[in-house]
Design an enzyme around this catalytic site. Sequence first.
Site, mmCIF file in Angstrom:
data_model
loop_
_atom_site.group_PDB
_atom_site.id
_atom_site.type_symbol
_atom_site.label_atom_id
_atom_site.label_comp_id
_atom_site.label_asym_id
_atom_site.label_seq_id
_atom_site.Cartn_x
_atom_site.Cartn_y
_atom_site.Cartn_z
ATOM 1 N N PRO A 23 2.512 -1.517 4.858
ATOM 2 C CA PRO A 23 1.588 -2.412 4.152
ATOM 3 C C PRO A 23 1.958 -3.873 4.412
ATOM 4 C CG PRO A 23 2.416 -0.692 2.700
ATOM 5 C CD PRO A 23 3.250 -0.647 3.935
ATOM 6 N N CYS A 25 0.313 -7.742 3.429
ATOM 7 C CA CYS A 25 -0.738 -8.532 2.790
ATOM 8 C C CYS A 25 -1.397 -9.467 3.807
ATOM 9 C CB CYS A 25 -0.170 -9.336 1.634
ATOM 10 S SG CYS A 25 0.267 -8.323 0.212
ATOM 11 N N GLN A 104 -1.637 1.616 -0.678
ATOM 12 C CA GLN A 104 -0.492 1.268 -1.509
ATOM 13 C C GLN A 104 -1.007 0.649 -2.803
ATOM 14 O OE1 GLN A 104 2.246 -2.222 -0.967
ATOM 15 N NE2 GLN A 104 3.740 -0.632 -0.437
ATOM 16 N N TYR A 186 8.399 -6.591 -7.275
ATOM 17 C CA TYR A 186 7.171 -6.505 -8.037
ATOM 18 C C TYR A 186 7.397 -5.637 -9.283
ATOM 19 C CZ TYR A 186 5.460 -8.751 -3.849
ATOM 20 O OH TYR A 186 5.306 -9.628 -2.809
ATOM 21 N N GLY A 328 5.789 -3.117 10.956
ATOM 22 C CA GLY A 328 5.042 -4.204 10.348
ATOM 23 C C GLY A 328 4.692 -5.253 11.371
ATOM 24 N N ARG A 329 5.566 -6.243 11.505
ATOM 25 C CA ARG A 329 5.278 -7.367 12.408
ATOM 26 C C ARG A 329 4.991 -6.918 13.833
ATOM 27 N NH1 ARG A 329 9.399 -9.119 9.010
ATOM 28 N NH2 ARG A 329 8.978 -11.042 7.851
#
Length: 359
Positions: A23, A25, A104, A186, A328-329
């Site tokens: 995930p 954003c 997610q 979070y 991810g990246r």
Amino acid sequence: MSALFQPLTLRGVTIPNRVWMAPMCQYSAEPEGPGTGTPNDWHFTHLAARAAGGTGLILTEATAVSPEGRISPYDLGIWNDAQVEAFRRITRFLASQGTVPGIQLAHAGRKASTDRTWAGGGPLGPDARGWQPLAPSALAFDERHVRPTELTHDQIEEIVGQFADAARRALAAGFEVAEIHGAHGYLINEFLSPHSNHRTDVYGGSYENRTRFARDVVDAVRAVWPQDKPLFFRISATDWLEEDGWTAEDTVRFAADLQTHGVDLLDVSTGGNASGVRIPAGPGYQVPFAARVKAGTSLPVAAVGLITETEQAEKILANGDADAVLLGRELLRNPSWARHAARELGADVHVPHQYHRSV
């Protein structure tokens, strides 16, 4: 035979390979009006490109279970039916490419109401589309963030219900995998860690009490999520603190607890709950934490964190350190990473007919 391109079946869902998208954003949803929190053309294009590139499972960015659960006003949410309909367009396309669509589910807690990262990521007040964050304790994340409001028992129960409602909508939207976000500082992570949870009631203090909220959320989601569909949990395996933080030992213990509550895979990350800590980031730096869970429990795990090379990813799985890798990246840089890796390893992966000339 390549370990990276073996299918993985969890409950009634078979994921075609072990190259998964973490995930990330995008901060690209409308911040207000009828399109608030709703996926748009950017989200479709972003996710569809990785599906066309052969990725086995794609998890959406942290998708908020309520408006105040967003990290920023520009985040996705799944608290209304308009959002469900927009997500259906995405899940249909992902499934058409053989990719399993996953979502997610998240609540940002005390790290909510911030700006987009490329605008500095600072806190936003009510005059800038911001709101008052909520948390287990009235402790700000750092000097920049506002002091959150400590949650009451009624508010905690309401949020548990919001996670369940979000899971119902995720099912209606066509998702095959649901992941609960319990990492990166979070809300759920804030309850887990003694660094951020200073409560003295049934939600604070002992390990049993600090993990109660997470277990309540898992139970509520599992109760509405079909038995033939897998449920993941993302965790920060350590706060990277020398004392008074969540530890790798806590993670192994909690992984076993989560399994008894119906979690099918632990997505192992680290950090995000304490500001100013030094994290020894480097290639595969979080993989040892996934390996510890895999060695100490029977719960499947996914590894994440600067996994960029084909040989590196293959070795993680071949060594038994994880059951899948989350990129991810690297998938931002190369949406077709899975296809390129399959070519290097002599494995098969889905290639759209339109791209047959690339084989």
